[in-house]
Design an enzyme around this catalytic site. Structure first.
Site, PDB file in Angstrom:
ATOM      1  CG  HIS A 150       5.493  15.294 -25.733  1.00 34.61           C
ATOM      2  ND1 HIS A 150       6.330  14.559 -24.931  1.00 34.61           N
ATOM      3  CD2 HIS A 150       4.239  14.835 -25.456  1.00 34.61           C
ATOM      4  CE1 HIS A 150       5.612  13.696 -24.215  1.00 34.61           C
ATOM      5  NE2 HIS A 150       4.347  13.861 -24.507  1.00 34.61           N
TER       6      HIS A 150
ATOM      7  CG  ASP B 248      -1.830   1.124   1.313  1.00 33.46           C
ATOM      8  OD1 ASP B 248      -1.578   2.124   0.593  1.00 33.46           O
ATOM      9  OD2 ASP B 248      -2.812   1.042   2.070  1.00 33.46           O
ATOM     10  CG  LEU B 249       2.194   2.742  -3.776  1.00 37.23           C
ATOM     11  CD1 LEU B 249       2.082   3.453  -5.099  1.00 37.23           C
ATOM     12  CD2 LEU B 249       3.608   2.197  -3.596  1.00 37.23           C
TER      13      LEU B 249
HETATM   14  C1  BG6 Z   1       1.269  11.975 -23.938  1.00 34.91           C
HETATM   15  C2  BG6 Z   1       0.071  12.843 -23.655  1.00 34.91           C
HETATM   16  O1  BG6 Z   1       2.401  12.472 -23.281  1.00 34.91           O
HETATM   17  O2  BG6 Z   1       1.511  11.937 -25.340  1.00 34.91           O
HETATM   18  C3  BG6 Z   1      -1.142  12.329 -24.407  1.00 34.91           C
HETATM   19  O3  BG6 Z   1      -0.190  12.838 -22.264  1.00 34.91           O
HETATM   20  C4  BG6 Z   1      -0.834  12.194 -25.882  1.00 34.91           C
HETATM   21  O4  BG6 Z   1      -2.245  13.195 -24.218  1.00 34.91           O
HETATM   22  C5  BG6 Z   1       0.442  11.395 -26.096  1.00 34.91           C
HETATM   23  O5  BG6 Z   1      -1.928  11.543 -26.490  1.00 34.91           O
HETATM   24  C6  BG6 Z   1       0.850  11.407 -27.563  1.00 34.91           C
HETATM   25  O6  BG6 Z   1       1.910  10.521 -27.743  1.00 34.91           O
HETATM   26  P1  BG6 Z   1       2.100   9.736 -29.104  1.00 34.91           P
HETATM   27  O7  BG6 Z   1       3.360   8.964 -28.913  1.00 34.91           O
HETATM   28  O8  BG6 Z   1       0.895   8.873 -29.291  1.00 34.91           O
HETATM   29  O9  BG6 Z   1       2.212  10.776 -30.190  1.00 34.91           O
END
Ligand code: BG6
Length: 487
Positions: free
Chosen positions: A237, A91-92
């Site tokens: 990203h 249990d964390l």
């Molecule tokens: C994730 C996001 O980091 O990247 C998501 O939380 C998104 O919302 C996803 O759908 C997209 O990743 P990929 O690799 O499918 O382009």
């Protein structure tokens, strides 16, 4: 490549969505490929709602197996993969349970990797509990995004984790960095002489980076509604892709050479003046629409989403980089859910020739363009002008294509597989360093604050389109348009 780096891979959140779809399938692929994981390496899943190892393996069979190997599962490899898996019920919320984990892993071999596939609110308590039973030694910790909600909360997590683990023990995942095409971007830029001399303000007019999705928020409405596209995609990203596109050539590919150069870009991002936000950033939210013939509902009616939500599902933003290479070149970043297509690509629009003896068409900006398609169908396409056959000197746009799957039919690796192998083998280059993360938060924060304070809702767009018209208008002001708007 045969490895002898033994490991004990402890997976917190062992029954979570990420473990099911990404982490365990990636470990299986590495196991199946042979030679990538030391034979002695162990996986220890940690979860609360499963009774014992037999139950856990049942869960893995039922939930993980459907996500492995598109071309059918190699049953022998699958059986030997299950042999690697151990299970500890914890249990964390109870620090004392971590003694069970310490006892379970104490005789296990190699470096310990703790993968926190849990919500960020558990990162700090788990780190403290690991330290309380001495498990922070000889170990690495992997943190999934989102790491915080803003600069302050991200700093709070990093400070607390940093008291227990040194920076070179901390692996912050941005799965885009593990994608093969993103790696290829480095190869394209720094393995060839061809592009580097042109990769600068003198020859580049503008750059676009798009990550478009057809999917909506799926089962994550609750999480997403408190997050939005800026935090979910831009802060991490898109800014990571931008930093790779714009960075200076690194001295070597070792982790800090690459990350130092990316950091320089992130620190050179022109801060956005809050008064200018409506000019340089567009936020949108999808309404009901049709994608590939299927009707899809509005964001505000998705499960877990507030009916009057003002969370953005689309962002387009203009970024400038204040350095000699890029001063004055706009970078347009864009991402959205429920858009017309699933595509991630980088478009480099080169300037027009300075003088054309061949007529006006050669003077048009964007005649030379490099399109790097990251997904799907990884391709690099270089647009040039060529003479149309026949009488006269009439120019037409043609392109040179490099489709990667035609050159390299095998050996493609999923992002998570590459990143997990890097963690096990102690390679940090593809993980985000704390200072990079801070610089990225610092840059997005004025937009976050302005949008939070604003009483203007996001601009609506119909699902299945390319987002609000304002995103196109922003580019039009710079005499350009998004790639799909080119005729
Ligand atoms: C994730 C996001 O980091 O990247 C998501 O939380 C998104 O919302 C996803 O759908 C997209 O990743 P990929 O690799 O499918 O382009």
């Amino acid at each position: 490549m045969q490895t002898d780096s033994s490991f004990t891979f402890v997976l917190f959140g062992g029954t979570g969505d990420l473990s099911m779809r990404k982490i365990l399938p990636a470990l299986f692929e590495a196991h199946r490929a042979g030679g990538m994981l030391a034979d002695s390496g162990k996986i220890v899943a940690v979860a609360r709602h499963v009774a014992d190892r037999a139950d856990y393996l049942e869960w893995v069979n039922e939930h993980v197996k459907p996500h492995v190997s598109k071309n059918g599962v190699d049953e022998t490899a699958w059986a030997s993969f299950l042999d690697r898996i151990e299970f500890v019920k914890i249990d964390l919320g109870k620090a004392e349970d971590f003694a069970l984990l310490r006892d379970a892993v104490s005789g296990m071999p190699g470096i310990r990797v703790f993968y926190l596939a849990t919500g960020p609110s558990l990162f700090v308590p788990i780190c403290h509990a690991l330290a309380s039973v001495g498990l922070n030694e000889n170990s690495r910790i992997v943190l999934e995004k989102p790491l915080g909600y803003d600069l302050k909360s991200s700093n709070a997590i990093n400070d607390a984790v940093g008291e227990i683990f040194a920076e070179d023990q901390i692996y912050r995942i941005d799965h885009y960095l593990g994608k093969e095409p993103v790696q290829n971007l480095l190869a394209l830029r720094f393995g060839n002489v061809l592009f580097e001399p042109l990769w600068r303000r003198e020859w580049v007019e503008s750059i676009q980076i798009t990550i478009a999705e057809e999917l909506g928020v799926e089962a994550r409405g609750d999480f997403y509604d408190n997050t939005g596209a800026l935090r979910d995609m831009v802060q991490n990203h898109l800014l990571q892709l931008l930093s790779i596109v714009a960075m200076e050539p690194p001295h070597s590919m070792d982790s800090d050479s690459v990350r130092d150069e990316k950091l320089r870009v992130l620190r050179a991002l022109k801060p956005i003046d809050p008064r200018d936000i409506s000019k340089v950033a567009v936020r949108g939210q999808y309404h009901a629409g049709v994608i590939r013939g299927n009707a899809v509902p509005a964001y505000a009616t998705e499960p877990g989403v507030k009916q009057d939500s003002t969370t953005e599902t689309f962002v387009a933003v203009k970024v400038e980089i204040e350095n000699w290479r890029w001063a004055g070149v706009p970078f347009f970043l864009r991402t959205g859910k429920r858009l017309a297509d699933r595509v991630a690509e980088i478009v480099v629009n080169f300037r027009a020739v300075p003088h054309s003896a061949l007529g006006a068409s050669a003077l048009r900006g964007g005649a030379n363009r490099l399109v790097i398609r990251l997904q799907p169908n990884e391709t690099i396409r270089l647009y040039c002008l060529a003479k149309q056959p026949g009488e006269g000197m009439n120019l037409a746009s043609v392109h040179l294509d490099l489709a990667f799957d035609q050159f390299f039919r095998e050996g493609q690796m999923e992002a998570y597989q590459r990143l997990l192998l890097d963690v096990i083998n102690g390679r940090l280059a593809l993980f985000v360093r704390r200072d990079e993360q801070e610089a990225a938060w610092r840059w997005v924060e004025p937009i976050l604050n302005e949008w939070a304070a604003s009483n203007k809702p996001p601009k609506p767009y119909a699902a299945g389109t390319w987002g609000p018209a304002a995103a196109s208008a922003m580019l039009a002001q710079h005499g350009t348009c998004w790639l799909e708007e080119e005729n």
